[in-house]
Motif scaffolding. Structure first.
Motif, PDB file in Angstrom:
ATOM      1  N   GLY A  69      -8.860  -7.744  19.784  1.00 18.25           N
ATOM      2  CA  GLY A  69      -8.084  -7.696  18.555  1.00 18.25           C
ATOM      3  C   GLY A  69      -6.658  -7.230  18.732  1.00 18.25           C
ATOM      4  N   LEU A  84      -5.121   1.649   9.105  1.00 24.23           N
ATOM      5  CA  LEU A  84      -4.338   0.883  10.077  1.00 24.23           C
ATOM      6  C   LEU A  84      -4.948  -0.502  10.251  1.00 24.23           C
ATOM      7  CD1 LEU A  84      -3.484   3.320  12.976  1.00 24.23           C
ATOM      8  CD2 LEU A  84      -2.321   2.909  10.831  1.00 24.23           C
ATOM      9  N   VAL A 109       3.486   1.440   2.699  1.00 25.02           N
ATOM     10  CA  VAL A 109       3.526   0.244   3.544  1.00 25.02           C
ATOM     11  C   VAL A 109       3.752  -0.991   2.678  1.00 25.02           C
ATOM     12  CG1 VAL A 109       2.294  -1.123   5.254  1.00 25.02           C
ATOM     13  CG2 VAL A 109       1.755   1.303   5.007  1.00 25.02           C
ATOM     14  N   GLY A 129      -0.896  -5.550  12.716  1.00 23.76           N
ATOM     15  CA  GLY A 129      -0.278  -4.928  11.556  1.00 23.76           C
ATOM     16  C   GLY A 129       0.745  -5.811  10.874  1.00 23.76           C
ATOM     17  N   ALA A 130       0.838  -7.066  11.289  1.00 24.85           N
ATOM     18  CA  ALA A 130       1.820  -7.955  10.672  1.00 24.85           C
ATOM     19  C   ALA A 130       1.423  -8.328   9.251  1.00 24.85           C
ATOM     20  CB  ALA A 130       1.973  -9.212  11.517  1.00 24.85           C
ATOM     21  N   GLY A 131       0.131  -8.202   8.937  1.00 26.56           N
ATOM     22  CA  GLY A 131      -0.307  -8.466   7.568  1.00 26.56           C
ATOM     23  C   GLY A 131      -1.255  -9.645   7.439  1.00 26.56           C
ATOM     24  N   GLN A 172      -1.187   9.124   8.308  1.00 23.98           N
ATOM     25  CA  GLN A 172      -1.941   7.981   7.812  1.00 23.98           C
ATOM     26  C   GLN A 172      -3.393   8.044   8.286  1.00 23.98           C
ATOM     27  OE1 GLN A 172      -1.926   6.042   5.473  1.00 23.98           O
ATOM     28  NE2 GLN A 172      -1.047   4.071   5.950  1.00 23.98           N
ATOM     29  N   SER A 222      -4.604  -9.966   8.071  1.00 24.51           N
ATOM     30  CA  SER A 222      -5.867  -9.682   7.381  1.00 24.51           C
ATOM     31  C   SER A 222      -5.616  -9.408   5.915  1.00 24.51           C
ATOM     32  CB  SER A 222      -6.559  -8.483   8.022  1.00 24.51           C
ATOM     33  OG  SER A 222      -6.915  -8.769   9.346  1.00 24.51           O
ATOM     34  N   THR A 223      -4.546  -8.708   5.628  1.00 24.08           N
ATOM     35  CA  THR A 223      -4.239  -8.407   4.240  1.00 24.08           C
ATOM     36  C   THR A 223      -4.014  -9.694   3.452  1.00 24.08           C
ATOM     37  OG1 THR A 223      -3.172  -6.385   4.995  1.00 24.08           O
ATOM     38  CG2 THR A 223      -2.717  -7.067   2.748  1.00 24.08           C
ATOM     39  N   GLU A 261       1.890  -9.994  15.146  1.00 23.59           N
ATOM     40  CA  GLU A 261       1.491  -8.805  15.877  1.00 23.59           C
ATOM     41  C   GLU A 261       0.450  -8.017  15.083  1.00 23.59           C
ATOM     42  OE1 GLU A 261       4.887  -6.631  18.043  1.00 23.59           O
ATOM     43  OE2 GLU A 261       5.755  -7.547  16.262  1.00 23.59           O
ATOM     44  N   GLN A 310     -12.766 -10.124   9.880  1.00 20.43           N
ATOM     45  CA  GLN A 310     -12.436  -9.590  11.201  1.00 20.43           C
ATOM     46  C   GLN A 310     -13.458  -8.539  11.614  1.00 20.43           C
ATOM     47  OE1 GLN A 310      -8.575  -7.730  11.356  1.00 20.43           O
ATOM     48  NE2 GLN A 310      -8.591  -7.578  13.567  1.00 20.43           N
ATOM     49  N   PHE A 336       0.882  -1.167   0.000  1.00 22.92           N
ATOM     50  CA  PHE A 336       0.000   0.000   0.000  1.00 22.92           C
ATOM     51  C   PHE A 336       0.913   1.208   0.000  1.00 22.92           C
ATOM     52  CE2 PHE A 336      -2.493  -3.188   2.389  1.00 22.92           C
ATOM     53  CZ  PHE A 336      -3.573  -3.279   1.528  1.00 22.92           C
ATOM     54  N   HIS A 386      -5.530 -13.763  18.409  1.00 27.27           N
ATOM     55  CA  HIS A 386      -4.452 -13.336  19.309  1.00 27.27           C
ATOM     56  C   HIS A 386      -4.514 -14.084  20.623  1.00 27.27           C
ATOM     57  CE1 HIS A 386      -3.017 -10.228  16.691  1.00 27.27           C
ATOM     58  NE2 HIS A 386      -4.219  -9.722  16.573  1.00 27.27           N
ATOM     59  N   GLU A 401     -10.039 -13.582  13.356  1.00 24.34           N
ATOM     60  CA  GLU A 401     -10.421 -13.215  14.721  1.00 24.34           C
ATOM     61  C   GLU A 401     -11.913 -13.381  14.995  1.00 24.34           C
ATOM     62  OE1 GLU A 401      -8.603  -9.939  16.610  1.00 24.34           O
ATOM     63  OE2 GLU A 401      -7.062  -9.774  15.071  1.00 24.34           O
ATOM     64  N   ALA A 422       2.883  -4.336   3.109  1.00 20.54           N
ATOM     65  CA  ALA A 422       2.099  -5.113   4.062  1.00 20.54           C
ATOM     66  C   ALA A 422       2.450  -6.593   4.008  1.00 20.54           C
ATOM     67  CB  ALA A 422       0.608  -4.907   3.797  1.00 20.54           C
TER      68      ALA A 422
HETATM   69  N1  LIG Z   1      -6.079  -0.184   2.635  1.00 21.45           N
HETATM   70  C1  LIG Z   1      -4.893   0.029   3.202  1.00 21.45           C
HETATM   71  N2  LIG Z   1      -4.164   1.126   2.885  1.00 21.45           N
HETATM   72  C2  LIG Z   1      -2.947   1.342   3.438  1.00 21.45           C
HETATM   73  N3  LIG Z   1      -2.380   0.522   4.328  1.00 21.45           N
HETATM   74  C3  LIG Z   1      -3.047  -0.608   4.692  1.00 21.45           C
HETATM   75  C4  LIG Z   1      -4.343  -0.892   4.149  1.00 21.45           C
HETATM   76  N4  LIG Z   1      -4.767  -2.060   4.692  1.00 21.45           N
HETATM   77  C5  LIG Z   1      -3.802  -2.465   5.533  1.00 21.45           C
HETATM   78  N5  LIG Z   1      -2.768  -1.597   5.531  1.00 21.45           N
HETATM   79  C6  LIG Z   1      -1.524  -1.728   6.289  1.00 21.45           C
HETATM   80  O1  LIG Z   1      -1.012  -3.033   6.067  1.00 21.45           O
HETATM   81  C7  LIG Z   1      -0.448  -3.564   7.248  1.00 21.45           C
HETATM   82  C8  LIG Z   1      -1.040  -4.924   7.542  1.00 21.45           C
HETATM   83  O2  LIG Z   1      -2.382  -4.777   8.003  1.00 21.45           O
HETATM   84  P1  LIG Z   1      -3.321  -5.993   8.377  1.00 21.45           P
HETATM   85  O3  LIG Z   1      -4.678  -5.464   8.564  1.00 21.45           O
HETATM   86  O4  LIG Z   1      -3.131  -7.069   7.404  1.00 21.45           O
HETATM   87  O5  LIG Z   1      -2.724  -6.436   9.788  1.00 21.45           O
HETATM   88  P2  LIG Z   1      -3.166  -7.648  10.730  1.00 21.45           P
HETATM   89  O6  LIG Z   1      -2.026  -8.565  10.797  1.00 21.45           O
HETATM   90  O7  LIG Z   1      -4.460  -8.178  10.306  1.00 21.45           O
HETATM   91  O8  LIG Z   1      -3.285  -6.893  12.144  1.00 21.45           O
HETATM   92  P3  LIG Z   1      -4.394  -7.034  13.326  1.00 21.45           P
HETATM   93  O9  LIG Z   1      -3.964  -8.145  14.154  1.00 21.45           O
HETATM   94  O10 LIG Z   1      -4.230  -5.741  14.050  1.00 21.45           O
HETATM   95  O11 LIG Z   1      -5.707  -7.200  12.683  1.00 21.45           O
HETATM   96  C9  LIG Z   1      -0.645  -2.522   8.338  1.00 21.45           C
HETATM   97  O12 LIG Z   1       0.514  -1.786   8.487  1.00 21.45           O
HETATM   98  C10 LIG Z   1      -1.741  -1.639   7.784  1.00 21.45           C
HETATM   99  O13 LIG Z   1      -1.580  -0.329   8.252  1.00 21.45           O
END
Ligand SMILES: Nc1ncnc2c1ncn2[C@@H]1O[C@H](COP(=O)(O)OP(=O)(O)OP(=O)(O)O)[C@@H](O)[C@H]1O
Ligand SMILES: Nc1ncnc2c1ncn2[C@@H]1O[C@H](COP(=O)(O)OP(=O)(O)OP(=O)(O)O)[C@@H](O)[C@H]1O
Ligand SMILES: [Mg+2]
Ligand SMILES: [Mg+2]
Lengths: 501, 297, 333, 324
Positions: A426, A397, A18, A41-43, A392, A45-46, A39, A87, A15, A200, A168, A20
């Motif tokens: 979460g 986030l 980032v 923001g580890a990625g 941001q 969900s992405t 953790e 989530q 992104f 988590h 989650e 991700a």
């Molecule tokens: N649409 C977006 N635009 C910009 N950055 C994004 C977007 N979606 C996610 N990110 C960034 O990608 C990274 C991974 O986010 P993700 O949601 O995958 O984390 P996660 O592992 O699911 O965390 P959590 O446990 O908090 O849910 C984060 O730094 C987030 O800020």
């Protein structure tokens, strides 16, 4: 590994600002529950959104069986047998439970008509399996968050899934519903479905998963067999260091009564609530879904008018008429629903954090942006918020980091009474223990803290006293010495001490 | 037929959109109230044909004795007029006429002749050009009323047909609508002034727009332009008195309203009325304005 | 009875209650103020009301599905005018000269097709560009109106065909042709929205677009189809109305969008989408037509009509809000 | 450091897409008619855009707070008529005061309904569009209002005067834009407007008095409308009842062109100003090219959609919408 249901190879997703996901590879076997950890923001969900066809990867491939699979969109992913339980709730509130469960695949009759009887039958079969207390025709908006989460989960049972992703799912569930969920997962597993499970909560991971894969900062850290691993080693993989999990609830002296609630009632929501919170004390509120804890918090924060009873702040009776009023009296509330109540998602992180005090941070007629940035930096460091910078948008986030912004927002108000409603929903283990430590520290500094939580370990861990609620009433108040898991469970199930004995 | 009191219904085009129509409504009500033989139902179609047709139906349903209609569209109302005719209710058309296909169903038309008005404005302008000797080179811009309005269309037609007949060498260099609106017209004129270095005459579909154009010319410091309008408004009259505005067409909404009411009464009392009942709308210029009182609207 | 059923019934009944109030008010006020000997609540008058509701009503029914879908269409007035022009003009085209009165169904179909296409164009733009429907149709409101003027300059387009007029003025079982069209459209769209998969998906998309996308609903085509439906209905409204009146001004249909939206919202449809009903909209249409007719009946002048209609809108909204308050326990946000 | 990445270009486009579109139109028009870019023409366009512009400034606040205001056209007619009527009766200074008071009262009424009673703003302001028109007609008796002594009043300064060689309406517009721009972007109030529009519930949970914020936005909008009415009245020293009719949609178009989302929470004063100028220059440019008025309609349609489309396409980094 040709017998895997699902295999990812070298997935990269960026992104603006980032990276991700940075070359993530792992695979899921049929009949396996595969934990994905990392953790905030580890990625995680992405990665799942890439699997679910919601994001397209910049690089890397997905294989189902031996064949390369392109998930051009959610529809394609679904058609390939991938079910995604999100989530964040993804429901149409105005529609019925049945319509939500079968969203996008309502059964049809001739002329494109909905086959209502079949829809109701199918839904009721699923609901029975889930053992929930609502029926197919209920409007989803009328359900509690936990029940809405159950509706999401019910979707996993509607199709012939090859792989199911749970992101989650238990964040807002209580133990009873959790065990239903675990039964569902066991059934799916028996049918040879591959399951990716994100959570988590360590105890869940070790209870139900077969293997664990870990992400850190978008990078794949490795996969271990659950049976050959333990909490400590997984945590180390996630955060790259050891975590101190010792209880940090050293006793300190309690001060005056800061908050004194006497006989408070609010219609049918809760009745005759009395408790007090002293300076330096953490009082935990534990109960089942719908016990009315959130509503008490909302009343104390001026969002609901009580129908009877008194609220005393520092010994003085007060009427709290609005959140602005509550804030002026030194009350802070970290609300339950971070997306709906906690954040302005389209606003940047800094502005979100300083929103309640924007009137006080002034340089002349203008907002003192320097002071704002200082506040943001302070709490970013203290809470370890992962974001490229204060500019941001909060909506970009990860879920856990959003929650930290909300916590930072209210901590920075230096309240006399801090109310936190599901503060670690979460949030990853590392940060969670940080937050618990922080709550204890705040108490030690003389704050009066109310912690509403549906996680028993959390309540047990942070509280000096625990208020057990059932169906809008206080059943019993425990001190940390007398409380045990058993008597707490009894209390919140409506069994009075007399009966229990 | 034994009526002591005549019930007359009127459905107007779009009251409130300009002061002509508003003054007409007031005058009509005043005239009707001043006559104890008359009871009136005054309706406004708000410029909407569908609403006007509904109002015709309402008036038929209420069994009024006569209906006066100021058509929003001279053709679209014909079936509704036919309905009234079939129900035995005489229909009088006011201000702007309906199309010929409907003539069989109406008793009379009362109002100004807008085509003639347009033609007269052309004559006023041409005469002035001849006075100053620029009739062979003059360039004219034309600001029309709200697109789609019968009155706007008829005046434009009258002007554009007549001007080449009287001043064959004058050219109309541009035409844009000013929507019966002073401010809009001022804006249009501002653009014209930038675009054309030589403008000798402005014809506006009414004085309101004419004065808007005049304001633009004054602000740009361009003088020597001949302004001609129509429907002499108070502002136009004043500008004429100030010597800035050349001429217009004198048309009183009070006359218009009273003529319509009188026609309806005559029809009801069985008098012979001519089918086309134009009231006179004379030329008014700086030269003869003393003969006319200042318009009230 | 489930808890909440009563308040729900009250809520969806608000518009009908308001209609009853209007009827009572105008009947009583009419006794004193109107010079008509006929009562306001005359049966004939009510049938007339239904007929007069048709032009706005047919479009409003279409607007309901678009708004439930989470969009809005401000260009319906212009679409209505274009369809009317196509209807009236095509009857005079030389290629149809040999058809005699059979030109009528051909022109109808042509007008309906044009309306559908115009609607679909809006839908396609919303779908493909992702620009908000409010903006797309605000633009189209201008653009389509420009096309109207381009067609015939400022002149009205007219073609009076008495066969057609007679058909349009005909009555069947006591109801005028226009009334029949309104009723049939209401029933058809009600069926579409409550009984079909497409209709239910429209609700889901309006309620939570992201959830609908995640669930694999093809949001784009749904949007486009719904815009095509409202385009079709705007054209149908024109076809029904101009069959009877035979001439269209280039300004016709202006402000229809506002009346239509008002009717839909009065009928209880949520502006943000996801909730609303065709039956409610039908009530909203009747309520507005009653108001206009009633004010004429009691002899209110133009300025009063404007003032009253504006204020009544607000009063209805306040009443609706009062009915919807959940009580003192409600969260104060 | 001198290399410019694709992403940076994308970022600039995303942030300034509307500005770039604006420059593109200007160049196109100038090629079509060189008179387009003369100082005279520019001044004249900006001056006649000032009235629309001043109104759009206020509406920007309302739109960012998540609401709509369709009543500004009617309200502008009202304030113009009132100030012209009172001018001859109580003198220009008192007339201006009284007109502002009345217009603000209308704004406060709308603000009360939308803010405190939480009524839907689209319908409320639609209702007020009609009601205020009725009020104006009642007030004026349907007649045009004109100042008797057009030469001898200082009242004309707001619409016709110049200072430093620049027409006063432009000065008012620019000053107001600067003032309100600062207010929106730099003050606590501005921040609250964004918060309330972005997520009203979260704003309430943060102790922001949402109702009051919305209320103030409408009062602000009314103040801008009153200023626009003043300029209008002063410019023509006479007016029809319908002078502002239809402006509400043009104002909204300008605000949207500037990139404010109708859902609330985004938009800036600067971009609104650009939106206003684009509309003004399109109208003027097409007139200068000599196209029929209906071509203007069609071109405006295309430009509105193109501008907004490019704006959001730049933001999401993709031309076509991701909707399936
Ligand atoms: N649409 C977006 N635009 C910009 N950055 C994004 C977007 N979606 C996610 N990110 C960034 O990608 C990274 C991974 O986010 P993700 O949601 O995958 O984390 P996660 O592992 O699911 O965390 P959590 O446990 O908090 O849910 C984060 O730094 C987030 O800020
Ligand atoms: N099945 C249900 N149907 C309708 N409303 C419900 C249902 N279950 C709960 N509610 C309502 O939802 C609210 C309870 O929400 P919530 O679950 O947040 O309660 P809580 O005690 O704060 O628990 P928790 O904080 O653990 O979620 C109550 O107002 C209750 O009336
Ligand atoms: Mg996540
Ligand atoms: Mg809760």
């Amino acid at each position: 590994m040709t017998d895997s249901v699902l295999r990812l190879e070298g997935i990269v997703k960026t992104f603006p600002g980032v990276r991700a996901l940075d070359g993530v590879s792992f695979s899921v076997m049929p009949g396996e529950v595969h934990a994905l950890m990392g953790e905030n923001g580890a990625g995680k969900s992405t990665l799942m959104k890439v699997l679910g066809g919601i994001y397209q990867p910049d690089e890397g491939d997905i294989y189902m069986g031996d064949a390369k699979a392109v998930m051009a969109g959610p529809l394609e992913a679904k058609a390939k047998g991938i079910v995604f339980i999100h989530q964040e709730l993804s429901l149409a509130e105005e529609l019925s439970v049945a319509e939500n469960i079968y969203l996008g695949e309502l059964p049809r009759k001739s002329f494109g008509r909905v086959d209502w009887p079949r829809l109701a039958d199918n839904t009721n079969t699923i609901l029975q399996k889930l053992n929930v207390g609502f029926d197919a025709a209920t409007r989803v908006g009328d359900l509690s968050i936990a029940n809405q989460q159950m509706v999401e989960i019910a979707r996993a049972l509607t199709v012939d899934a090859k792989a199911v992703i749970f992101d989650e799912p238990t964040a807002s569930l209580t133990d009873a519903e959790k065990s239903v969920l675990f039964d569902v997962i066991a059934d799916l597993k028996a049918d040879g479905v591959g399951i990716i499970y994100i959570s988590h909560r360590m105890e869940e991971i070790f209870k139900i998963t077969d293997r664990i894969s870990v992400l850190r900062d978008g990078q794949y850290q490795g996969t271990v067999n659950t049976s050959e691993s333990n909490e400590e080693s997984v945590t180390q993989m996630m955060i790259g260091r050891k975590l101190d999990l010792s209880r940090n609830a050293a006793h300190h002296d309690l001060g005056d009564v800061a908050l004194d609630v006497r006989g408070l009632s609010c219609g049918k929501l809760y009745r005759d609530i009395s408790f007090e919170v002293r300076r330096g004390e953490v009082v935990g509120f534990y109960g089942l879904v719908g016990a009315g804890r959130t509503e008490i918090a909302e009343t104390l924060f001026g969002l609901r008018d009580p129908s009877a009873g008194q609220i005393l702040l520092n010994g003085e009776e007060v009427r709290i008429t609005s959140p602005a009023d509550a804030i002026a009296r030194g009350i802070s509330l970290v609300p339950e629903d971070r997306k709906g109540q906690g954040l302005v998602l389209g606003m940047n992180c800094r502005d979100n954090m300083t929103l309640p005090q924007v009137d006080d941070l002034k340089a002349g007629p203008f907002v003192a942006e320097g002071a704002e940035i200082a506040i943001f930096d302070q709490y970013r460091d203290r809470l370890d918020i992962r974001t490229p910078g204060w500019k941001q948008q909060a909506g970009n986030l990860s879920g856990g980091n959003q929650q930290k912004i909300v916590i930072g927002k209210w901590l920075s108000m230096h309240p006399n009474v801090l109310i936190v409603d599901e503060p670690t929903r979460g949030i990853d283990v590392g940060s969670k223990s940080e937050i618990h430590k922080l709550l204890r520290e705040l108490a030690a500094q003389g704050y009066a803290v109310m912690v509403i939580s549906s996680e028993m370990p959390e309540v047990l861990h942070v509280s000096d006293r625990i208020v057990a609620m059932y169906s809008g009433q206080i059943m019993r108040t425990f001190t940390s010495e007398e409380v045990t898991e058993d008597n707490l469970i009894q209390a919140i199930s409506g069994i009075t001490p007399g009966q229990a004995a | 037929d034994g009526h002591s009191v005549m019930k007359i219904g009127i459905t107007q085009n779009n009251v409130g959109v300009d002061s002509y129509q508003t003054t007409y409504e007031k005058a009509f009500i005043a005239a009707a109230e001043g006559n104890d033989k008359i009871e009136s139902v005054v309706l406004d179609a708000g410029g909407d044909v569908a609403r006007q047709i509904a109002q015709m139906e309402d008036l038929i349903q209420q069994e009024v004795d006569a209906i006066i209609i100021w058509p929003t569209n001279g053709e679209a109302v014909i079936p509704a007029v036919r309905k009234a005719h079939q129900a035995g209710i005489p229909v009088i058309v006011t201000n702007s006429n309906i199309a010929e296909a409907g003539f069989d169903f109406v008793k009379s038309f009362s109002g100004p002749d807008n085509i003639t008005q347009g033609a007269r404005s052309a004559e006023i302008m041409c005469d002035k050009f001849k006075d100053v000797g620029i009739e062979n080179e003059a360039q004219v811009v034309h600001i029309t009323g709200q697109p789609g309005y019968t009155t706007a269309i008829e005046r434009a037609k009258g002007f554009e047909d007549r001007l080449p007949e009287v001043c064959p060498n004058v050219t109309i260099v541009d035409t844009q609508p000013g929507d019966w609106n002073r401010e809009k017209s001022q804006q249009v004129m501002e653009a014209f002034l930038v675009k054309y270095d030589d403008i000798d005459g402005v014809y506006a579909g009414d004085d309101n727009m004419g004065v808007g154009a005049l304001n633009a010319a004054k602000a740009a410091g361009r003088d020597g332009i001949v302004f001609v309008g129509a429907t002499n408004f108070a502002v136009g009259y004043e500008a004429m008195a100030a010597g800035e505005y050349w001429g217009s067409i004198y048309q009183s909404p009070v006359d218009d309203a009273e003529a319509a009411l009188k026609t309806a009464m005559d029809v009801l009392s069985g008098k012979d009325v001519p089918f086309l009942n134009y009231f006179d709308t004379p030329k008014i210029t700086q030269d003869n304005m003393g003969d006319y009182t200042k318009p009230v609207f | 009875m489930k808890p909440g059923t009563l308040s729900k019934a009250l809520k969806s009944g608000a518009i009908w209650g308001f209609i009853v109030l209007e009827l009572i008010f105008f009947s009583i006020a009419g006794e004193f103020l109107s010079l008509s000997d006929k009562a306001f609540m005359d049966w004939e008058n009510m049938l007339l009301l239904l007929k007069q509701s048709a032009p706005i009503g047919i479009i409003a029914i279409g607007m309901t599905i678009v708004m439930v879908n989470g969009n809005i269409d401000l260009s319906v007035g212009a679409t209505y005018a274009i369809a009317a022009i196509v209807l009236l003009d095509s009857m005079t085209w030389p290629i149809f000269a040999g058809l005699g009165d059979w030109v009528i169904p051909v022109s109808w179909l042509l007008a309906l097709a044009v309306g559908t296409v115009l609607g679909a164009i809006n839908g396609l733009i919303v779908w493909k560009t992702g620009v908000d429907a409010f903006i797309v149709t605000l633009g189209a409101m201008l653009g389509y109106r420009g096309i109207v003027f381009m067609f015939n300059g400022e002149q009205p387009t007219s073609h009076l065909n008495w066969t057609l007029v007679d058909f349009a003025e005909a009555e069947f079982l006591g109801l005028a042709t226009a009334s029949w069209f309104l009723l049939v459209v209401t029933v058809a769209i009600w069926f579409l929205m409550t009984k079909t998969v497409h209709g239910r998906n429209a609700y889901a998309i309006g309620d939570n677009r992201e959830a609908a996308v995640n669930a694999g609903i093809r949001v784009g085509p749904h949007i486009m189809i719904n815009f095509a439906i409202i385009g079709f209905l705007a054209a149908l409204s024109a076809v029904v109305f101009y069959s009877e009146s035979g001439s269209v001004n280039p300004n016709d249909g202006q402000l229809y969008e506002l009346w239509v939206i008002t009717a839909v919202v009065l009928g209880g449809t949520k502006i943000t989408g996801g909730a609303g009903s065709v039956i409610g909209t039908f009530g909203g249409v009747i309520a507005i037509q009653l108001l206009r007719k009633g004010l004429g009946h009691i002899g209110a002048d133009t300025s009063t009509v404007n003032l009253v209609i504006g204020l009544i809108l607000i009063v209805v909204l306040i009443l609706d809000r009062q009915l919807n308050v959940k009580g003192k326990e409600e969260l104060k946000v | 450091m001198a290399t410019v990445t694709k992403q940076q270009v994308g970022n600039v486009l995303a942030k300034q897409g509307i500005l770039i579109a604006f420059v593109a139109f200007m160049i196109a028009f100038t090629i079509a008619n060189p008179k387009f870019l003369t100082p005279d023409n520019i001044l004249s366009v900006v001056r006649s855009s000032a009235i629309l512009g001043v109104m759009a400034l206020g509406v920007t606040f309302v739109v960012i707070s998540g609401n709509l205001d369709l009543s500004v056209g009617s309200m502008m007619s009202f304030s113009t008529i009132v100030v012209l009527d009172l001018h001859d009766k109580i003198g220009p200074a008192m007339a201006i005061l009284a007109m502002f008071a009345m217009t603000l009262a209308l704004g406060a009424f709308i603000g009360f309904l939308v803010g405190y009673l939480k009524l839907n703003s689209l319908i409320v302001t639609l209702g007020m569009l009609s009601a205020i028109h009725g009020l104006t007609l009642t007030y004026s008796g349907g007649k045009n209002m004109d100042i008797a002594d057009k030469e001898g009043t200082w009242f004309s300064v707001f619409g016709q005067g110049t200072a430093l060689g620049i027409p006063v309406p432009i000065l008012i517009f620019v000053a107001l834009a600067a003032f309100l721009g600062l207010m929106l972007s730099k003050t606590p109030f501005g921040r609250k407007v964004y918060a309330v529009g972005g997520n009203g519930t979260a704003a309430t949970f943060s102790g922001i008095r949402r109702a009051r914020t919305v209320f103030l936005c409408y009062v602000m909008s009314a103040a801008c409308v009153a200023t626009a009415g003043l300029i209008q009245a002063s410019r023509s020293l006479g007016s029809q009842n319908t002078v502002g009719q239809g402006l509400e949609l043009e104002v909204l178009a300008a605000v949207i062109l500037g990139g404010a989302s109708l859902l609330g929470g985004s938009g800036t004063i600067f971009k609104t100003v650009i939106g206003v100028l684009i509309l003004g220059f399109i109208q003027n440019g097409l007139l200068l090219i000599g196209l029929q008025f209906y071509v203007q309609f069609i071109v405006t349609w295309v430009i509105i959609i193109l501008a907004v489309w490019l704006d959001i396409a730049a933001k999401r980094g993709k031309l076509w919408s991701p909707i399936a």
